[in-house]
Design an enzyme around this catalytic site. Sequence first.
Site, PDB file in Angstrom:
ATOM      1  N   SER A  28      -7.426   7.816 -11.027  1.00 58.79           N
ATOM      2  CA  SER A  28      -7.783   6.833  -9.990  1.00 58.79           C
ATOM      3  C   SER A  28      -9.064   7.365  -9.355  1.00 58.79           C
ATOM      4  O   SER A  28      -9.021   8.235  -8.498  1.00 58.79           O
ATOM      5  CB  SER A  28      -6.695   6.718  -8.927  1.00 58.79           C
ATOM      6  OG  SER A  28      -5.479   6.350  -9.506  1.00 58.79           O
TER       7      SER A  28
ATOM      8  N   LYS B  74      -7.858  -0.657  -8.494  1.00 58.63           N
ATOM      9  CA  LYS B  74      -6.818   0.338  -8.199  1.00 58.63           C
ATOM     10  C   LYS B  74      -6.890   0.778  -6.729  1.00 58.63           C
ATOM     11  O   LYS B  74      -5.858   0.945  -6.062  1.00 58.63           O
ATOM     12  CB  LYS B  74      -7.010   1.548  -9.121  1.00 58.63           C
ATOM     13  CG  LYS B  74      -6.127   2.725  -8.823  1.00 58.63           C
ATOM     14  CD  LYS B  74      -4.658   2.448  -9.115  1.00 58.63           C
ATOM     15  CE  LYS B  74      -3.795   3.624  -8.725  1.00 58.63           C
ATOM     16  NZ  LYS B  74      -2.374   3.328  -8.890  1.00 58.63           N
TER      17      LYS B  74
ATOM     18  N   LYS C  31      -6.865  10.010  -0.836  1.00 61.66           N
ATOM     19  CA  LYS C  31      -8.098   9.963  -1.636  1.00 61.66           C
ATOM     20  C   LYS C  31      -8.403   8.531  -2.072  1.00 61.66           C
ATOM     21  O   LYS C  31      -9.537   8.061  -1.974  1.00 61.66           O
ATOM     22  CB  LYS C  31      -7.908  10.889  -2.847  1.00 61.66           C
ATOM     23  CG  LYS C  31      -8.969  10.890  -3.911  1.00 61.66           C
ATOM     24  CD  LYS C  31      -8.655  10.058  -5.147  1.00 61.66           C
ATOM     25  CE  LYS C  31      -7.363  10.381  -5.840  1.00 61.66           C
ATOM     26  NZ  LYS C  31      -7.104   9.591  -7.045  1.00 61.66           N
TER      27      LYS C  31
HETATM   28  P1  NDP Z   1      -1.163  15.943 -10.721  1.00 61.77           P
HETATM   29  O1  NDP Z   1      -1.641  16.701  -9.560  1.00 61.77           O
HETATM   30  O2  NDP Z   1       0.284  15.926 -11.071  1.00 61.77           O
HETATM   31  O3  NDP Z   1      -1.965  16.434 -12.043  1.00 61.77           O
HETATM   32  C1  NDP Z   1      -3.341  16.684 -11.999  1.00 61.77           C
HETATM   33  C2  NDP Z   1      -3.808  17.149 -13.370  1.00 61.77           C
HETATM   34  O4  NDP Z   1      -5.211  17.427 -13.290  1.00 61.77           O
HETATM   35  C3  NDP Z   1      -3.139  18.439 -13.833  1.00 61.77           C
HETATM   36  O5  NDP Z   1      -3.036  18.425 -15.229  1.00 61.77           O
HETATM   37  C4  NDP Z   1      -4.155  19.495 -13.381  1.00 61.77           C
HETATM   38  O6  NDP Z   1      -4.097  20.694 -14.124  1.00 61.77           O
HETATM   39  C5  NDP Z   1      -5.444  18.766 -13.681  1.00 61.77           C
HETATM   40  N1  NDP Z   1      -6.569  19.319 -12.920  1.00 61.77           N
HETATM   41  C6  NDP Z   1      -6.670  19.419 -11.570  1.00 61.77           C
HETATM   42  N2  NDP Z   1      -7.878  19.952 -11.231  1.00 61.77           N
HETATM   43  C7  NDP Z   1      -8.518  20.186 -12.405  1.00 61.77           C
HETATM   44  C8  NDP Z   1      -9.789  20.714 -12.728  1.00 61.77           C
HETATM   45  N3  NDP Z   1     -10.652  21.113 -11.775  1.00 61.77           N
HETATM   46  N4  NDP Z   1     -10.135  20.822 -14.037  1.00 61.77           N
HETATM   47  C9  NDP Z   1      -9.277  20.429 -15.003  1.00 61.77           C
HETATM   48  N5  NDP Z   1      -8.058  19.927 -14.778  1.00 61.77           N
HETATM   49  C10 NDP Z   1      -7.690  19.786 -13.474  1.00 61.77           C
HETATM   50  O7  NDP Z   1      -1.714  14.447 -10.526  1.00 61.77           O
HETATM   51  P2  NDP Z   1      -1.089  13.060 -11.022  1.00 61.77           P
HETATM   52  O8  NDP Z   1      -0.746  13.146 -12.460  1.00 61.77           O
HETATM   53  O9  NDP Z   1      -0.082  12.613 -10.024  1.00 61.77           O
HETATM   54  O10 NDP Z   1      -2.358  12.112 -10.811  1.00 61.77           O
HETATM   55  C11 NDP Z   1      -3.458  12.100 -11.725  1.00 61.77           C
HETATM   56  C12 NDP Z   1      -4.309  10.869 -11.403  1.00 61.77           C
HETATM   57  O11 NDP Z   1      -3.518   9.700 -11.585  1.00 61.77           O
HETATM   58  C13 NDP Z   1      -4.814  10.847  -9.943  1.00 61.77           C
HETATM   59  O12 NDP Z   1      -6.093  10.292  -9.915  1.00 61.77           O
HETATM   60  C14 NDP Z   1      -3.798   9.948  -9.260  1.00 61.77           C
HETATM   61  O13 NDP Z   1      -4.351   9.351  -8.097  1.00 61.77           O
HETATM   62  C15 NDP Z   1      -3.482   8.957 -10.368  1.00 61.77           C
HETATM   63  N6  NDP Z   1      -2.190   8.296 -10.286  1.00 61.77           N
HETATM   64  C16 NDP Z   1      -1.037   8.976  -9.942  1.00 61.77           C
HETATM   65  C17 NDP Z   1       0.162   8.310  -9.883  1.00 61.77           C
HETATM   66  C18 NDP Z   1       1.444   9.019  -9.518  1.00 61.77           C
HETATM   67  O14 NDP Z   1       2.452   8.322  -9.231  1.00 61.77           O
HETATM   68  N7  NDP Z   1       1.487  10.352  -9.504  1.00 61.77           N
HETATM   69  C19 NDP Z   1       0.264   6.861 -10.167  1.00 61.77           C
HETATM   70  C20 NDP Z   1      -0.986   6.273 -10.592  1.00 61.77           C
HETATM   71  C21 NDP Z   1      -2.153   6.966 -10.611  1.00 61.77           C
HETATM   72  P3  NDP Z   1      -3.134  21.921 -13.681  1.00 61.77           P
HETATM   73  O15 NDP Z   1      -1.828  21.656 -14.384  1.00 61.77           O
HETATM   74  O16 NDP Z   1      -3.832  23.118 -14.172  1.00 61.77           O
HETATM   75  O17 NDP Z   1      -3.006  21.867 -12.178  1.00 61.77           O
END
Ligand code: NDP
Length: 290
Positions: free
Chosen positions: A90, A165, A234
Amino acid sequence: MKVGFIGLGAMGYPLAGHLAKKYETLVWNRTFAKAEAHAREFGSRAVELPELAQVEILFTCLPTSLEVDQLAQRLLPYLRPGTLWVDHTSGEPELAQKTARMLQEKGVSYLDACLSGGVAGALQARATVMAGGAAEDFARAKPVMEAYAAKIVHVGPLGSGHAVKAVNNALLAVNLWALSEGMVALVKQGVNAGLALEVINASSGRSNVSENLFGQRVISREFPNTFALGLLAKDLGICAKVLEAAATPAPMLRQVREFFEIAKREVGATEVDHTAVAKLLEKWAGLEIK
Ligand code: NDP
């Protein structure tokens, strides 16, 4: 077909799992142990970034467009022309457009393909996708996204997936905040929260928040952290930028952002679920919604 997935978080992990059931799937995650666990669980393959860059369709699901842009810069030397990058983050329309321009110079096309439906939707392969970008790129990605999405809509040019979104999530925030305000007042007046919710859910004030989130997360006192408060805050910041770019009146959507900024500071950002904003209203009212 060979596909790749970067970002095995709450959303990415199950999505990449569905892909692995249908396609040869390469995965990478910053915390690499998660990629290895994914490979064990779903038969995907945990690889380093240069190898992952060789896939036909590359998916990302990262916290913000900033991380996506940083990864695109890292991958740039390895990417091949003709690759399609489908970003499920997102994110922000403007930054995504910048990333897309950078990728385009390498012959890589990009879709901002935001998701909704939460972790439950991702697990059950019934997510919703709203995608911005070229029609031919969307046509290429759609059948692959059908592995985990039940509703997939091309909403317009590059950046419009992110914009839709952001507005959707602002509506989620409005509903969540407003229902919390109403419930606090009802409980203060001696009404049972569960009964009030039962009636609201059979009436015109119902919403996804009232039907699916409030009972299971707030009244249950469980607040399972599947979508962090900080991530929703965010999205409200992104929505503010969308509103600014449109220059249209939006006092409600601007205001809800302020509420969530306060909640983020008072309740927490990463360690708490978005529904925990209700705790702030409870604190102000000096009661618990039950
Ligand atoms: P999480 O925090 O669960 O996962 C984030 C992911 O990004 C992890 O794999 C993390 O790796 C990785 N990451 C974070 N920082 C970095 C970086 N600097 N470099 C590389 N990888 C990185 O988030 P969500 O899965 O909940 O959300 C992901 C996206 O989807 C967001 O934009 C969110 O707004 C959107 N979203 C979320 C929903 C939800 O219900 N959760 C629903 C719809 C959209 P690591 O494992 O190493 O931390």
